[in-house]
Structure formats: C-alpha cells, structure tokens
Motif scaffolding. Structure first.
Motif: not given
Ligand code: USQ
Length: 418
Positions: A236-237, A253, A257, A259, A297-298, A323
């Motif tokens: 995951t991020a 990101p 970023g 999101q 957020s990211v 992205n």
C-alpha cells in the motif's frame, strides 16, 4: 466461539487468529499460500521474514499453548470448502481468502478475470456451504471502503434513506469502485446481501479502509511476524513510502496526491473484527460496517513519513509521479462510521506512533528491502493500459507465470489437522 478464518496465512488473517486465541476463542483456518507466491512473481517479498506456516503453528503451540486446526486448500474448490465446513462446523467464518491487490487485478485481462473468478467463486462457495451446514453461523466478510469510490456526498454506512420522484426507500449506498479488484468486492457484497435475505443467514460486510502496521500485542516473537508488502503491486502507499524513505528513494505520491482514503491500524482492525464476531447480527440481517478511523490524503501520508524519517537522520524527497491509476486526485471524502463505536469500539493506535514502529521494525531488515529495491518504484501497472505484463516483467525475477483466464484449478491438498 469457534471461528474459521479463511486466508489465515495473510497480513490480517494471521494476527486475527492470534488475537482470537488470546481471548479464549477456538480458531481454525484455511489458506492456499498463493499470496506468498504471487508477491514473489512480481519481484517483491515481505519486508519482515515470515515463518513457513508449520513453524507459525509450532510457535503458537509453544508460546501460547494453543492449537490452530489448519486446512490447506483453495476456496475456489467447492468440495474443499464443503469438507472444511462439515468438519469444523464453526459459529462464525471470517472470510479473508481473496486476491486483495488493486494493481494485481489491473495487470492484464488474465489477472482481472482471475481476481474476479477467484473472489466471487470463493464467496459463493462459502455462502452455499454455510446455508447447508451452518445456517446459524455468522459470516464476517472482508470488503473494502474502496467499494464506494469518492462521491461528492457523505458516504453512508452501507445503506441510506432516499426520496426520489415522490417516493421513499432505504437502499444500498451506490458503489463506484476504482479497480477490477475493488469491483470484485462490490459484486461480493451484492451476493452476500442476497444470500442473507433468501436463506436467512447472518452477515457482516466489512468496508475496511487501508490497514497499516507491523505489530499487535500477540506478535511477541519473530516466528509470529505477519507479512509486510512494499512492492508496487502488493504494497500500500504507506508501506511503500516508509520503505522508499529507508532506501533513500523518493517518496512517490501519485498525481496531485490529494486522493483521500480511510485508514485503520492493524491492531484496531483486530478489535473491530472481534467486536463484530462477539455481537452477531440477527438471522436474515445483512449489516455493513465502515471500518476505519480517520481519512488522510496521500500527501499527508508522505509528509508524515518524511517527518518521521527526518527524526531518524534520513532525508527523503517527495516526488509526485504521473498517476498510473484512473482516479480522482482532489475530491470530497466524508464516510460515516458509527456502527463499530456503538458496539464499544475505541481507537487504540495513532498513525504517527505506528509509523514510528514500522520504521523501527523495518530498519532491522534493511538488507531484505535492498534485495527487492527494483520492485518498489512505480510505473509497472498503468490503469489505462490493457496489458501491463511488460512493465511487470521488467521488475520481476523471475517473470510472472503466464496467467490463465480459466478458474484456477483448486488444490484440494489437505494438510492433516494439527
Ligand atoms: N498511491 C500513491 N503512491 C503509491 C501507491 C499508491 O500515491 O506509491 C495512491 C493510489 O493512487 C491511491 C492511494 O494511494 O490513490 C491508495 O492506494 P493503496 O495502494 O495504498 O491502496 P489500495 O490500492 O486502495 O488498496 C489497499 C489494499 C486493499 C484494500 C484497500 C482499502 O491493498 O486490499 O481493500 O487498500 S481502500 O483503499 O479503502 O479501498
């Protein structure tokens, strides 16, 4: 309570088994170990070394004085699922045995089909087996907050009241998922809701946010570690950002970023699942829990990771990369989450504290991270490309096995109960 965990070898299945055992529940589980294999196929590996499953069981026996009955096999096999339920007759089933990576499902047509065939058939097999063998048992089904997407209104907890053209109803909140994986969970939700209604089953559909963390109170020994993925496909991020910082790579990101996603610590997810199990719904009741603590957020994740890294003398840069996903990068995000607090849920862990722990734990295994450096950088799987096999092969050693669009022939190989 007798609980059967499908996917007991996974990131959350394993700590859930330990948590339930420590609270006096009886635990059995099944797994086909496919995640261990698929992560390696894309050039990744768990950052923390995870013991082979028999060693995990032996450690539980030695350290906790407890037994887990284990069945090796695949939920895409009807006879396997039927046999396990007939033998175990659980009071509850926690269904985690699904392909859980969005990028994996977007690699190409074969991975998309494999994701949906496996996930939907496993759930249908369980529903049919429960109807026949354990109609009073409670199904706790792992869904995802990503089923809802990012609508420009508050996200209801499963259902909402609506007035439309002069009439009123309570209906499922719309689903607008963002990958074939997330859509597989949407289709599962429909199937669980329908089966619950026609067969008067009891079910909880868990819309879980992104999980994070390496520890739970029961993980007291390296033989009990749970996996931690950080490659582009399975990580995951947040996991990826921490590893990027440790390896001196830029934090990545995607796009703007902005999101936002809901997040919950591994330990708090265990608390939530336990609460769901200990408070089952009534026969015929299908309920939905939005299982997360806070939205970030990211960019906020990236900044938090950078701040922790700086305290440790690391100086990562944050580099926004194009992205590879098709998703809103700036949007409203306000999901309701009231059902778990009503059952007594209280957040135990903060994101900041857990990020510190992740750094502590991963830094000890830096060499493992270095060995898989090539799997970290983004660019292998792009939502807009139909076929990403080249991008994936470029980073994997060995290249992934060719996928088949046929339902994976299920292994019915059974390890004797231990
Ligand atoms: N992202 C980045 N940089 C990266 C990786 C990801 O900016 O290096 C972004 C993605 O574009 C996305 C966000 O981070 O906007 C979240 O992506 P993710 O990879 O952290 O998580 P996701 O693909 O949404 O899936 C994960 C789990 C999945 C679970 C889901 C919960 O892998 O099993 O269902 O989180 S949720 O996000 O609520 O749908």
């Amino acid at each position: 309570m007798k609980v059967l965990i499908t996917g007991i070898d996974g990131y959350s299945g394993w700590p859930l088994a330990l948590d339930l055992l420590s609270r006096g529940h009886e635990v059995s589980g099944l797994d086909n170990f496919v995640t261990r294999k698929r992560v390696k196929e894309v050039g990744g590996d768990s950052a923390l070394p995870i013991a082979p499953f028999p060693k995990r069981l032996a450690a539980v026996r030695q350290l906790m004085g407890k037994e887990i009955r284990f069945h090796k096999g695949d939920v895409t096999s009807w006879s396997f699922v039927h046999d396990v339920l007939a033998e175990e007759r659980p009071d509850a089933v926690v269904h985690l045995a699904e392909q859980r990576s969005a990028p994996y499902s977007m690699i190409d047509v074969h991975h998309a089909v494999r994701t949906q065939v496996e996930n939907l058939s496993g759930t249908l097999h369980l529903l049919y087996a429960m109807k026949e063998l354990t109609p009073d048992a409670h199904l706790v089904k792992m869904g995802t907050m990503g089923e809802y997407g990012t609508p420009n209104i508050d996200i209801a907890e499963g259902f909402f009241e609506i007035d439309y053209q002069g009439r009123h109803d309570r209906v499922p909140f719309p689903r607008q998922a963002g990958s074939w994986y997330h859509w597989s969970k949407v289709h599962d939700s429909g199937n669980v809701m329908f089966a619950t209604r026609i067969w008067q089953l009891r079910s909880t559909d868990v819309m879980q946010g992104v999980l994070y963390g390496t520890r739970t109170p029961q993980i007291t020994d390296r033989r009990l570690f749970t996996r931690f993925d950080f490659d582009e496909v399975w990580g995951t991020a947040l996991n990826r950002f921490v590893v990027e910082a440790i390896l001196g790579l830029p934090i990545t990101p995607y796009g703007k970023g902005e999101q936002k996603r809901g997040f919950i610590a591994l330990e708090d997810s265990m608390q939530s699942l336990r609460l769901a199990l200990e408070h089952p719904p009534a026969p015929g009741e299908y309920r939905v829990f939005n299982q997360f603590d806070a939205a970030y957020s990211v960019n906020e994740l990236a900044e938090l990771v950078r701040a922790v890294a700086e305290k440790r003398g690391l100086h990562p840069t944050i580099e926004h990369t194009p992205n590879p996903r098709t998703e809103a990068e700036q949007h409203y995000y306000n999901p309701i989450h009231e059902h778990l607090p009503r059952l007594g849920y209280q957040r135990q862990r903060t994101l900041e504290a857990v990020i510190e722990e992740i750094f502590d734990d991963l830094t000890k295994y830096r060499r493992r991270l270095e060995a898989h450096r090539g799997s970290v950088m983004p660019g292998g799987v792009n939502w807009r490309h139909g076929d990403n096999r080249e991008g994936i092969s470029a980073r994997s050693h060995p290249a992934p096995a060719p996928a088949s669009t046929e339902a994976t022939p299920a292994s019915t190989d059974r390890t004797p109960a231990t």
